[in-house]
Design an enzyme around this catalytic site. Structure first.
Site, PDB file in Angstrom:
ATOM      1  N   TYR A   8       3.049   8.604  16.961  1.00 13.08           N
ATOM      2  CA  TYR A   8       2.055   7.674  16.411  1.00 13.08           C
ATOM      3  C   TYR A   8       0.543   8.964  16.013  1.00 13.08           C
ATOM      4  O   TYR A   8       0.119   8.534  14.674  1.00 13.08           O
ATOM      5  CB  TYR A   8       1.368   6.706  17.504  1.00 13.08           C
ATOM      6  CG  TYR A   8       0.234   6.115  17.027  1.00 13.08           C
ATOM      7  CD1 TYR A   8      -0.012   5.259  15.948  1.00 13.08           C
ATOM      8  CD2 TYR A   8      -0.842   5.990  17.956  1.00 13.08           C
ATOM      9  CE1 TYR A   8      -1.300   4.478  15.470  1.00 13.08           C
ATOM     10  CE2 TYR A   8      -2.270   5.452  17.675  1.00 13.08           C
ATOM     11  CZ  TYR A   8      -2.482   4.789  16.630  1.00 13.08           C
ATOM     12  OH  TYR A   8      -3.527   4.213  16.403  1.00 13.08           O
ATOM     13  N   ILE A  62       0.820  -1.379  -0.075  1.00 13.71           N
ATOM     14  CA  ILE A  62       0.093   0.095   0.124  1.00 13.71           C
ATOM     15  C   ILE A  62       0.680   1.199  -0.096  1.00 13.71           C
ATOM     16  O   ILE A  62       0.349   2.306   0.092  1.00 13.71           O
ATOM     17  CB  ILE A  62      -0.919  -0.204   1.184  1.00 13.71           C
ATOM     18  CG1 ILE A  62      -0.122   0.048   2.433  1.00 13.71           C
ATOM     19  CG2 ILE A  62      -2.017  -0.902   0.920  1.00 13.71           C
ATOM     20  CD1 ILE A  62      -1.044   0.370   3.728  1.00 13.71           C
ATOM     21  N   TYR A 120       0.409   1.772  11.278  1.00  7.15           N
ATOM     22  CA  TYR A 120       1.540   1.533  12.220  1.00  7.15           C
ATOM     23  C   TYR A 120       1.110   1.774  13.424  1.00  7.15           C
ATOM     24  O   TYR A 120       0.691   2.911  13.873  1.00  7.15           O
ATOM     25  CB  TYR A 120       2.704   2.227  11.878  1.00  7.15           C
ATOM     26  CG  TYR A 120       4.030   2.250  12.549  1.00  7.15           C
ATOM     27  CD1 TYR A 120       5.265   1.366  11.928  1.00  7.15           C
ATOM     28  CD2 TYR A 120       4.081   2.364  13.864  1.00  7.15           C
ATOM     29  CE1 TYR A 120       6.112   1.259  12.649  1.00  7.15           C
ATOM     30  CE2 TYR A 120       5.355   2.158  14.624  1.00  7.15           C
ATOM     31  CZ  TYR A 120       6.396   1.709  13.975  1.00  7.15           C
ATOM     32  OH  TYR A 120       7.473   1.215  14.734  1.00  7.15           O
ATOM     33  N   THR A 121       0.801   0.861  14.436  1.00  7.37           N
ATOM     34  CA  THR A 121       0.070   0.968  15.649  1.00  7.37           C
ATOM     35  C   THR A 121       1.049   0.673  17.095  1.00  7.37           C
ATOM     36  O   THR A 121       0.606   0.826  17.857  1.00  7.37           O
ATOM     37  CB  THR A 121      -1.157   0.062  15.807  1.00  7.37           C
ATOM     38  OG1 THR A 121      -0.800  -1.213  15.729  1.00  7.37           O
ATOM     39  CG2 THR A 121      -2.161   0.352  14.765  1.00  7.37           C
ATOM     40  N   LYS A 174      -0.914   9.778  12.114  1.00  5.60           N
ATOM     41  CA  LYS A 174      -2.263   9.510  11.980  1.00  5.60           C
ATOM     42  C   LYS A 174      -3.177  10.626  11.495  1.00  5.60           C
ATOM     43  O   LYS A 174      -3.869  10.629  10.591  1.00  5.60           O
ATOM     44  CB  LYS A 174      -2.928   8.529  13.309  1.00  5.60           C
ATOM     45  CG  LYS A 174      -2.431   7.487  13.423  1.00  5.60           C
ATOM     46  CD  LYS A 174      -2.681   6.314  12.246  1.00  5.60           C
ATOM     47  CE  LYS A 174      -4.326   5.960  12.457  1.00  5.60           C
ATOM     48  NZ  LYS A 174      -4.582   4.811  11.402  1.00  5.60           N
TER      49      LYS A 174
END
Length: 288
Positions: free
Chosen positions: A126, A38, A62-63, A130
């Site tokens: 993070y 992706i 990506y968590t 996002k």
């Protein structure tokens, strides 16, 4: 008939969508990094054209919140750059795009539940990546596309707070769990079902943002207490403050999400957090 591409399909939400997919008359394409890149526009476009994709549900993210503080490049690659490419393809090929985001786009300093239009102010890498992904999507503005912000996700699948508590609850006599961070758990199965149910109802020329978590408001301490209670584990849960459990990434102290918009727009009901936990523990064989 709709052809639906689910990216990041081995994650918690993607896995729950896969399990629920048999109840829906759509054709699903479940992918992960091994069969579609992706971060490559050509790869995405080729796959979508070849399979006549009508809807993309982007569950890829990506968590690893703490690791992201030092692994900035990879967090940005998945959480921003890949989202931008998905949005460009959706715009070019007239594909409906559903993207999952997070409560970490807020700073967690509020005292009332966050509405979608509240000021964003991420305090972690993070959260920032996002939010950057959200903004890329907003700027491209693919038609019939939405962002769903969620919080405290757990599932039958993958690694999560519920499974960690179950494991530690069997190993230890007592545990300290943070009581001064307040939010609502999200059972990934409930979120997955909502996404699949609203797909036909998404009709918007300008990209829309929605909040989704289960109903209710609790701390991590309350959550852990209920897990032990439902699983009938004897582990004592003790309340501790955030400063007693330092982490590389700063957690939001308050991350309640106001769900009025998604409920009224799509005429849905959202399950109470205890009902989701009850179902998850039953599936895990841990409900006593």
């Amino acid at each position: 008939m709709l052809n639906i591409l689910v990216t990041g399909s081995n994650g918690q939400v993607g896995s729950e969508i896969r399990e629920l997919s048999k109840d829906y008359s759509y054709t699903f394409f479940f992918t992960d990094r091994t069969n579609i890149d992706i971060t490559s526009k050509d790869d995405i476009k080729s796959f979508c054209e070849k399979n006549s994709i009508n809807v993309i549900i982007n569950c890829a993210a990506y968590t690893a919140v703490d690791r992201a503080e030092t692994d900035i490049e990879n967090a940005d690659l998945v959480n921003r750059k890949a989202v931008k490419k998905l949005a460009i393809i959706s715009e070019e090929l007239d594909i409906k795009l559903i993207h999952i985001s997070t409560d970490y786009v807020f700073d967690g300093k509020n005292f009332k539940a966050y509405c979608e239009e509240f000021q964003t102010n991420p305090k972690t890498v993070y959260g920032k990546t996002k939010l950057d992904g959200e903004n890329e999507m907003i700027n491209i503005n693919p038609k019939n596309s939405i962002i769903i912000r969620t919080s405290w996700v757990y599932s039958y699948y993958g690694n999560n707070f519920v499974k960690t508590m179950l494991r530690l609850g069997k190993e230890k006599e007592s545990l300290g769990v943070i009581f001064d961070q307040v939010g609502t758990p999200t059972y990934a199965k409930d979120l997955a079902k909502t996404i699949l149910d609203i797909i036909p109802k998404i009709q918007n020329s300008k990209l829309s943002i929605y909040n989704y978590s289960n109903e209710g408001a609790i701390s991590w301490y309350d959550f852990a207490k209920e897990i032990m209670k439902m699983a009938k584990l004897d582990c004592k849960i003790n309340p501790i403050e955030t400063f007693q459990y330092p982490t590389p990434a700063k957690r939001p102290h308050f991350s309640l999400l106001n769900k009025s918009k998604i409920k009224s727009t799509f005429n849905i009901e959202i399950p109470y957090w205890k009902d989701g936990l009850d179902d998850c523990l039953k599936r895990l064989g841990e409900r006593r």
